[in-house]
Structure formats: structure tokens, C-alpha cells
Design a protein around this motif. Sequence first.
Motif, short mmCIF file in Angstrom:
data_model
loop_
_atom_site.label_atom_id
_atom_site.label_comp_id
_atom_site.label_asym_id
_atom_site.label_seq_id
_atom_site.Cartn_x
_atom_site.Cartn_y
_atom_site.Cartn_z
N PHE A 29 0.82 -1.33 -0.17
CA PHE A 29 -0.01 -0.07 -0.21
C PHE A 29 0.81 1.30 0.22
O PHE A 29 0.53 2.36 -0.68
N PHE A 30 2.20 1.11 0.62
CA PHE A 30 2.89 2.29 0.42
C PHE A 30 3.26 2.49 -0.82
O PHE A 30 3.25 3.77 -1.59
N PHE A 31 3.65 1.58 -1.57
CA PHE A 31 4.01 1.46 -3.01
C PHE A 31 2.93 2.15 -3.89
O PHE A 31 3.24 2.87 -4.54
N VAL A 32 1.71 1.61 -3.63
CA VAL A 32 0.46 2.20 -4.38
C VAL A 32 0.12 3.55 -4.02
O VAL A 32 0.07 4.55 -5.14
N THR A 33 0.25 3.95 -2.75
CA THR A 33 -0.01 5.37 -2.37
C THR A 33 1.11 6.27 -3.21
O THR A 33 0.81 7.08 -3.62
N GLY A 313 -3.48 -1.36 4.74
CA GLY A 313 -3.67 -0.16 4.09
C GLY A 313 -3.45 1.36 4.82
O GLY A 313 -2.77 1.97 4.25
N ILE A 314 -3.98 1.16 5.96
CA ILE A 314 -3.77 2.45 6.85
C ILE A 314 -2.17 2.75 7.28
O ILE A 314 -1.76 3.71 6.86
N LEU A 315 -1.61 1.53 7.46
CA LEU A 315 -0.06 1.58 7.98
C LEU A 315 0.66 2.11 6.61
O LEU A 315 1.39 3.01 6.68
N GLY A 316 0.15 1.62 5.27
CA GLY A 316 0.98 1.94 4.23
C GLY A 316 0.75 3.32 3.76
O GLY A 316 1.73 4.03 3.66
N MET A 317 -0.66 3.74 3.78
CA MET A 317 -0.94 5.00 3.62
C MET A 317 -0.24 6.02 4.40
O MET A 317 0.45 7.02 3.97
N PHE A 318 -0.55 5.94 5.73
CA PHE A 318 -0.05 6.84 6.62
C PHE A 318 1.50 6.69 6.70
O PHE A 318 1.97 7.87 6.94
N GLY A 319 2.14 5.59 6.60
CA GLY A 319 3.41 5.59 6.32
C GLY A 319 4.09 6.54 5.25
O GLY A 319 4.84 7.40 5.37
N ALA A 320 3.47 6.20 4.11
CA ALA A 320 3.57 7.30 2.90
C ALA A 320 3.41 8.66 3.08
O ALA A 320 4.40 9.57 2.90
N LYS A 321 2.42 8.99 3.82
CA LYS A 321 2.14 10.41 4.23
C LYS A 321 3.17 10.95 5.02
O LYS A 321 3.74 11.98 4.94
#
Lengths: 354, 235
Positions: A29-33, A313-321
Motif C-alpha cells: 500500500f505504501f508503493f501504491v500510495t 492499508g492504513i499503515l502503508g498510506m499513513f506511512g507514505a504520508k
Amino acid sequence: MKFTKLIVRNLFRSKLRTFLTLTLMAAIFFFVTTLLSILANFEAASNSGEGQNRLGVQSSISLANPLPLSHEQKIRTIPGIADTAKLQWMGAYYKEQKNFFANFAVDHEKLATVWDDYSTPKEQLEAFKADRTGAIVGPELMKRYGWKVGDRVTLIGTIFPFNPTVTIRGVYHHKFDSSSFFIHWDYFYESVKDINGGMVGTFWVRVKDPKDMARISQQIDDMFKNSEYPTETFTEKEFQQQFMAMIGNIKLLFTTVSLCAIFMVVLLAAITMSMAARERVTEVAVLKAIGFSRGMILTLMLIEFVTLGLIGGILGMFGAKIVFKFVNMTEATQGFLVNFGVNTETAATCLIAA
Amino acid sequence: MSSLVEVRNVHKVYKRDSFTVPVLNGISVSVPKGDFLALMGPSGSGKTTLLNLIAGIDRPTSGQVIVDDKEISAFNETKLATWRASHVGFIFQMYNLIPVLTAFENVELPLLLTHLNKAQRKQHVAAALSIVGLSDRMTHYPRQLSGGQEQRVAIARAIATDPTILVADEPTGDLDAKSAHEILELLHILNTDHNKTIIMVTHDPKAADRAKRTLHLDKGILVEDQNAQPAFGVR
């Protein structure tokens, strides 16, 4: 919910597996974000409203084919045009080929009027106009190469046999472009007129009223339709998209890769789910025996894995943020991504995918 | 005594690829309320299949199974699941507690399917664990309990909803002699003091001795009914 405890306990029953699954999901999800944010960044630049009153005129054959300078005077006769300017892509680099960035010869007198979204301190702009070997440079480039206003810089030409040595006279500011390099048109033209005399890569037209864009665009192309050098006129957004298309259909590529990554998450969830279901065959039978219906057991398991996906998803997305809040992506990408971040739309898309 | 369970001319055939395997061949059994019935027989005789039919886990190929005046053999799967939740308490040979839940939570599990609120559920669980003598093990996980204790928690889970019948499939099969004795004693108390109707499958003659009646199955047929009571025995 009465079953929360059961779901949560099952979710973390194999802590190592849950940790590994979550880590992998978060990474995907980090990658997708990141991919979707890059796309969003491109689109934001195209849709920002900057250059909404500007048309680009290039050869209808290709961007690489030049147009005669004489076209400019004819274009200026079309009603509704505020100003026009010449812009030539030079394709030069600094010292080594790896130090490549966008560099142009620009109609120095028109920089502030045609590209009114680029702001340069007045005295710097005047100094640039007054100096045939002057240059205006983006802040990211200044930072990257440690340049200061007043520094003399030599670029090495690739398209043209011309190595401009220029003095940096000012630093422009723009919402999305922070790494372009503009030199004086006169200096360029005089240096290459023997081989490129009377020609230029593109004209840029600032239109008085954006409502007239379509009409003027059509009129320009009609004007040169039967000439030796027919034109193709684009809005700035179309021009940028065409430029992006030259390095591949990035949007399609990024979207496809993102979809593949999300499909990987689905497969991962399915594998984890089937492994968990297999090791719980007896428990499922017990639950059924004590009165849990098949639908309810399936629902509980689905909630468990949707929760897993959502946490990933939340971890990946917020990680990216968080990462992109602290990492200077403009610097990391050498100015390719400016004002980069994870916007709300991208975050929501990722969470929905999760 | 009224008849609580009526099994009427039940046949059960399993299909294995192109073969059909008859497991029960025209069984008829009547179990009165408050009975403690032991089902014995060699492996493959059909005793667990019969138990599953009475408990509503499976449906007969033909014949009727009537429990508490309801023909459960005619219920669909969803209706059977709902019926089991309130009418049947299961005791398994391997206890089959959910390992990630405490003793309290395991006993509470079938109560989650009822309309009882949290306080009422807590009351029921406490009562069930008290009956099996494990009030002090509420917060223990299955791995922290002995086999006998696990089986007692399983019994507490089975009685927590105050079911119509208790079905036990080899409840002492995985226990040492002492624990087995304790479990059989507990089942006896549930039958005599709490008037629970119990149907138990067992290989162990000692366990069968604790039942009021014993039925023997062989190759899907009842072969004998020890201590038969004329009104409710094999017909």
C-alpha cells in the motif's frame, strides 16, 4: 459488537504471520500510495490552472521539428492574443550527462508576460533581460548545484553544437516547476543561427480571454495548414500531457502497476485466509455444532481479513504520508516532483482499495 | 416420562465418489426426557452418525428425527443451526475449546448467539463454570488447563445455554482414568440433579455403566438394548 473479541483474538492468533502479512500489505500500500501520489502530482500540475490562458504551438510533424520564426508575426495578427514568445528546448547538461535538467532559450522580453505564473524579483528579471549571457534558474537547481546569483555556469549542448556560458541573474518561483533553466534568446540564436537560422522549436501564445482558447488554437493551425511548416496548437495541459506521453503512457503504466499491486494484496489476503481457514477446520466445525451458521462463520472470517487489509492499508498510506512529509521529494527526484505529498483523494482511494 | 427424542426408521447413506456407503439402516430409537443413554458399538457401526442426526448436525437420507416435538430432519441448514444453538449442548472427545479464548469466553461463545445482554451472559457463564467446579479458572486459556479441566470447560460450554439435550461423543476418550471418572460423575450429576437428557457415544463399558441405558449398534443396526424400558426403548 459481541464478536469483536473473537475476531481480534483470531486476527492475532499467529503473531508472526500477522506481523509479516501486515508488513507486506503495508509495503504494497505504501508503493501504491506513492504511485498514485506521483500520478496525482502530475495531474495537479496539469490541472492547477497555471497556464490556462496559454497555448503552445509546435510543428504538426513532431515536437522535434522546428518552425520558422516568421510564423510568430502571423500568429500575432489573430485577434484575442495578448502576447507571443519563442521557446527553444536545448537539451544541454551541466558538466556531466547525469546532470540533466530542463533548459530552454527563451524570449527574454516575454518571460514575465507570457509565463505570468513564473514570478521573478523585478530587479533580477531586469538584470536577466539586460544581460545577453544571463540566465534565470529554478530554486531546486540552485540548491542542487550550490549556485548563487552571479555565478557563471557553462552548459554542454547536445542538440546544438553550442555550450552556453551564462551568468545566473535571477531565481524564478513557480508552483510546480522548480528546476528549469532559461537563457537569453538572443545569445542562443546568434550562436546557432548558422545551423538553425530562422527556426525555433515552439511558440507560446498568451490569450486575453481563456474562452477564446479553442478558437485561437484552431485559427493558428488553419493559418499554416497549407504551408511548408504546418502547426499543431495545444493548450498547456495538452502540451504537458503530450510531453509526458513521449516518455510513455505514464498514467496507464502507473495505474496498471497499482492495480497489479492491489491484486497482489487480494491474493495475499486470500492465501492468508485460506491458510487460517485450513488450520481452523476443527474450530469451524465446533462453531457450526454450537449453532453458528455457515454464513456467520464466513462473515466473521471476512471481517477478520478485511480488518487485516484495512490495517495494512492504513499503515502503508499513513506511512507514505509521514515519509513524504519529511523526505524532500523535490530534492530526491531532482525537481521531477515538486510540492509532492499524499493528498486526501489518493489516501481515500488507497483506503477503499484496502 | 414423555419422549424427548424420536428417531423413526432412519437411514443414512454416504456417497464416496461412485460408491454409496450405508451407515444407518432403519434405526428407530426413542429417548425420554431426563434419560442418560449410552450408544456403544465398534468403529464404523454408525453411533456417531446417529448422534449427529439427533443433534441436528446432519440430516438422514430417509426417516424422521423428532426432538421436543419438532421434526428437525425437515429443517434446512440455517434453521438447524439456529435450533442447535438453543437446544443442543455438545461435548467432544478432544474438548475442542477455542485456543485464543479464555475459559470464560469459551463458555460464553454459544451465548453470543442468544439475545442475552452482557450481564446476563456473565451470569450464565458463572453458573455453568460453577457447576463444573471451575469458577477459579475463568481467565485461564485452554493451554493453561489440564485435559480434565478442559473437558469440564467444554461441558460448561455445552450447558451454558440450558439446552434441551446434551450430546457427548467419547467425552472420556482422551482422558486418564481419574479425569474420566470426574467427567462421568459430572455428567451423572447433570442428569440426576439438573435433569439433563444426555446421549453419549462411548467405547468404554465403564462410561456406559454410568448411563441409565445402553444401546448397541453394529453395521448400522441396533443389536440390543440393555436395561430397556418398554415404552421408550428400541422399537
